[in-house]
Design an enzyme around this catalytic site. Structure first.
Site, PDB file in Angstrom:
ATOM      1  N   LYS A 123       3.465  65.126 -18.655  1.00 46.18           N
ATOM      2  CA  LYS A 123       2.480  64.065 -19.024  1.00 46.18           C
ATOM      3  C   LYS A 123       3.439  62.712 -19.473  1.00 46.18           C
ATOM      4  O   LYS A 123       2.430  61.640 -19.802  1.00 46.18           O
ATOM      5  CB  LYS A 123       1.834  64.531 -20.520  1.00 46.18           C
ATOM      6  CG  LYS A 123       1.126  65.949 -20.233  1.00 46.18           C
ATOM      7  CD  LYS A 123      -0.004  66.056 -21.391  1.00 46.18           C
ATOM      8  CE  LYS A 123      -0.396  67.297 -21.271  1.00 46.18           C
ATOM      9  NZ  LYS A 123      -1.558  67.557 -20.260  1.00 46.18           N
ATOM     10  N   CYS A 163     -10.307  71.981 -21.773  1.00 48.11           N
ATOM     11  CA  CYS A 163      -9.472  72.735 -22.943  1.00 48.11           C
ATOM     12  C   CYS A 163      -9.801  72.694 -24.237  1.00 48.11           C
ATOM     13  O   CYS A 163      -8.737  72.717 -25.091  1.00 48.11           O
ATOM     14  CB  CYS A 163      -8.098  72.766 -22.473  1.00 48.11           C
ATOM     15  SG  CYS A 163      -7.608  73.264 -20.791  1.00 48.11           S
ATOM     16  N   GLN A 199      -0.239  64.414 -26.163  1.00 42.91           N
ATOM     17  CA  GLN A 199      -0.803  63.163 -25.901  1.00 42.91           C
ATOM     18  C   GLN A 199       0.080  62.076 -26.777  1.00 42.91           C
ATOM     19  O   GLN A 199       0.322  60.984 -26.174  1.00 42.91           O
ATOM     20  CB  GLN A 199      -2.242  63.165 -26.172  1.00 42.91           C
ATOM     21  CG  GLN A 199      -3.025  63.945 -25.587  1.00 42.91           C
ATOM     22  CD  GLN A 199      -2.927  63.734 -23.913  1.00 42.91           C
ATOM     23  OE1 GLN A 199      -2.765  62.628 -23.284  1.00 42.91           O
ATOM     24  NE2 GLN A 199      -3.278  65.114 -23.276  1.00 42.91           N
ATOM     25  N   ASP A 207       1.483  68.994 -32.175  1.00 42.63           N
ATOM     26  CA  ASP A 207       1.106  68.897 -30.802  1.00 42.63           C
ATOM     27  C   ASP A 207       1.215  67.558 -30.378  1.00 42.63           C
ATOM     28  O   ASP A 207       0.375  66.812 -30.614  1.00 42.63           O
ATOM     29  CB  ASP A 207      -0.350  69.581 -30.767  1.00 42.63           C
ATOM     30  CG  ASP A 207      -0.558  69.398 -29.081  1.00 42.63           C
ATOM     31  OD1 ASP A 207       0.272  68.844 -28.398  1.00 42.63           O
ATOM     32  OD2 ASP A 207      -1.408  70.235 -28.723  1.00 42.63           O
ATOM     33  N   HIS A 241      -6.450  71.052 -28.835  1.00 47.47           N
ATOM     34  CA  HIS A 241      -6.641  71.518 -27.543  1.00 47.47           C
ATOM     35  C   HIS A 241      -6.478  73.225 -27.611  1.00 47.47           C
ATOM     36  O   HIS A 241      -6.061  73.700 -28.578  1.00 47.47           O
ATOM     37  CB  HIS A 241      -5.430  70.939 -26.692  1.00 47.47           C
ATOM     38  CG  HIS A 241      -5.112  71.424 -25.227  1.00 47.47           C
ATOM     39  ND1 HIS A 241      -4.791  72.606 -24.770  1.00 47.47           N
ATOM     40  CD2 HIS A 241      -5.479  70.621 -24.225  1.00 47.47           C
ATOM     41  CE1 HIS A 241      -4.659  72.615 -23.548  1.00 47.47           C
ATOM     42  NE2 HIS A 241      -5.063  71.555 -23.055  1.00 47.47           N
TER      43      HIS A 241
HETATM   44  N1  PLP Z   1      -2.099  69.799 -26.191  1.00 46.41           N
HETATM   45  C1  PLP Z   1      -2.944  68.722 -25.720  1.00 46.41           C
HETATM   46  C2  PLP Z   1      -3.216  67.775 -26.838  1.00 46.41           C
HETATM   47  C3  PLP Z   1      -3.023  68.653 -24.508  1.00 46.41           C
HETATM   48  O1  PLP Z   1      -3.764  67.311 -24.172  1.00 46.41           O
HETATM   49  C4  PLP Z   1      -2.577  69.273 -23.436  1.00 46.41           C
HETATM   50  C5  PLP Z   1      -2.804  69.269 -22.099  1.00 46.41           C
HETATM   51  O2  PLP Z   1      -3.646  68.590 -21.648  1.00 46.41           O
HETATM   52  C6  PLP Z   1      -1.856  70.546 -23.999  1.00 46.41           C
HETATM   53  C7  PLP Z   1      -1.619  70.787 -25.353  1.00 46.41           C
HETATM   54  C8  PLP Z   1      -1.208  71.549 -23.310  1.00 46.41           C
HETATM   55  O3  PLP Z   1      -0.311  70.967 -22.313  1.00 46.41           O
HETATM   56  P1  PLP Z   1       0.627  71.795 -21.085  1.00 46.41           P
HETATM   57  O4  PLP Z   1      -0.500  72.383 -20.425  1.00 46.41           O
HETATM   58  O5  PLP Z   1       1.453  70.968 -20.488  1.00 46.41           O
HETATM   59  O6  PLP Z   1       1.294  72.901 -21.785  1.00 46.41           O
END
Ligand code: PLP
Length: 429
Positions: A236, A387, A213, A210, A127
């Site tokens: 999430k 993203c 998910q 990270d 992401h």
């Molecule tokens: N990393 C992954 C794999 C994601 O799917 C997301 C959000 O969709 C994020 C990071 C960023 O999360 P946040 O916008 O809640 O900080």
């Protein structure tokens, strides 16, 4: 589907008021769970109670209302610690989300441990929030960012899985940190983080995971995983927006400088010099989102309920059925390209490594147009780049449609979604 399974799923859905609303006069089918999940009543009630009965700033006052607030905030920290199986409360930092957690590490870790000519390794299926903070950090300290490719990038396949054969040659002596994605928000593929972490640790390289998910679709044990940092967002996993968690090993968190300065993160301040509070407060400058953070407790309890006993069994069976149904539907039509198939050779094989996240395109039809028509049928799906522009581009796509399922979604909803999709497709073709 057995009526017992049906009853269990209905009782889960009854806990979530948002799922019973209508959109454009049709029952809402919410399939944008990778972006954010809907909230159970116990989280909503807890938040509302917090604003009434526990609303005072944390850690700072000598009166009972503030004590109650601090207790709820620190209770949630303990819930997170136990949920992740972290050894100490000092390992758990509250942030504003996964993005903030990764930025914190990218700034502070790199300030302390990364210098000119060093290398940061990221993954091709990341992401943007696990790409851009590292680029910014690399720019600040004069380091370079290297990318662990997928099979699409190396030309060895089309599954979207990481090309682990490249790993050893990427992890050269200049590498200071490896930033992984547990489950891709595009492909839904569950990366073998344990194996990658072991390979990195064998060369003395720490690893950030990270888990935005991953926290929803797998059981996370940071000690077993042996990651050095783990990041996720509360929203999430049925919690409030504007709250995130950074788990970090103490040896790193203690050595890293603060990310932001301000109230609550200090020990003593003079006009000339400041000494910092011990962990975890060193990284929690200013008034935190104490109401949202406290609500992580009921959110995690809800997630744990979903993952326990008969409920877990019923939801798991439903998820398996959804994954088979969706994979069959999306891979049996030559006009559809699915990004992220568990195996590039055999359809339906290895679904155990795929979370129920399906990103795809229908040939010659704009994903945004499909999403708009689906909305009119009550179906909420995401379209665009999600993203993850470099990953989608590597598949040859500039946008896509994504249907991401949560444990509370049903096979029936998946079927209605595909019927609506066929109708929308016929209108646009
Ligand atoms: N990393 C992954 C794999 C994601 O799917 C997301 C959000 O969709 C994020 C990071 C960023 O999360 P946040 O916008 O809640 O900080």
């Amino acid at each position: 589907m057995s009526s017992r399974r049906n009853n269990i799923i209905s009782s889960v859905r009854e806990q979530i008021p948002a799922l019973s609303q209508k959109m454009s006069g049709k029952p809402l089918i919410y399939l944008d769970n990778a972006a954010t999940t809907q909230k159970p009543r116990q989280v909503l009630d807890f938040l509302s109670d917090t604003f009434v009965w526990r609303n005072a700033n944390v850690h700072r006052a000598m009166y009972e209302l503030s004590d109650r607030s601090t207790e709820a905030y620190e209770d949630a920290r303990e819930t997170v610690r136990s949920f992740l199986n972290a050894p100490f409360r000092e390992n758990v930092i509250f942030t504003s989300g996964t993005t903030a957690s990764i930025n914190l590490v990218a700034y502070s870790f790199c300030k302390k441990f990364v210098g000119k000519g060093d290398v940061i390794v990221i993954e091709a299926d990341s992401h943007h929030s696990n790409i851009v903070p590292w680029q910014l950090a690399a720019e600040r300290v004069g380091a370079m960012v290297r990318v662990l490719p997928t099979d699409v990038l190396t030309g060895s396949g089309r599954s979207g899985a990481l090309d682990l054969e490249s790993l050893d040659s990427l992890l050269t002596p200049e590498v200071r940190i490896l930033a992984l994605t547990q489950i891709s928000n595009i492909t839904g593929l569950n990366n073998p983080v344990g194996k990658i972490i072991a390979a990195a640790h064998a060369k003395g390289i720490p690893v950030l995971v990270d888990g935005a998910q991953g926290i929803v679709h797998s059981k996370v044990d940071v000690r077993k995983m042996d990651c050095d940092f783990y990041a996720f967002s509360a929203h999430k996993i049925y919690g409030a927006t504007g709250v995130g968690v950074l788990y970090g090993k103490k040896e790193y968190l203690e050595a890293m400088p603060p990310y932001m300065g301000g109230g609550d993160m200090v020990e003593t301040v003079t006009y000339q010099k400041t000494t910092y509070a011990p962990l975890p407060l060193k990284f929690e400058a200013g008034t935190p989102n104490f109401t949202g953070a406290a609500a992580l407790k009921p959110a995690i309890e809800f997630a744990q309920w979903l993952a326990t006993g008969e409920t877990a069994q019923a939801l798991k069976q439903e998820e398996e059925d959804i994954k088979s149904f969706m994979t069959d539907y999306l891979t049996s039509d030559r006009g559809i390209e699915l990004y992220g198939t568990p195996s590039s050779s055999a359809r339906g094989v290895g679904l155990d490594v795929k979370a129920p996240i399906f990103t795809f395109n229908i040939k010659s039809i704009n994903a945004g147009d499909l999403a708009q028509l689906l909305d009119k049928m009550g179906v909420a799906v995401r379209s665009g780049l999600m993203c993850a522009e470099p990953l989608l581009n590597s598949f040859g796509a500039t946008s896509a449609l994504r249907a991401s399922f949560a444990p509370y979604n049903t096979l029936e909803e998946a079927k209605i979604f595909t019927e609506c999709l066929e109708r929308a497709r016929a209108m646009l073709f």
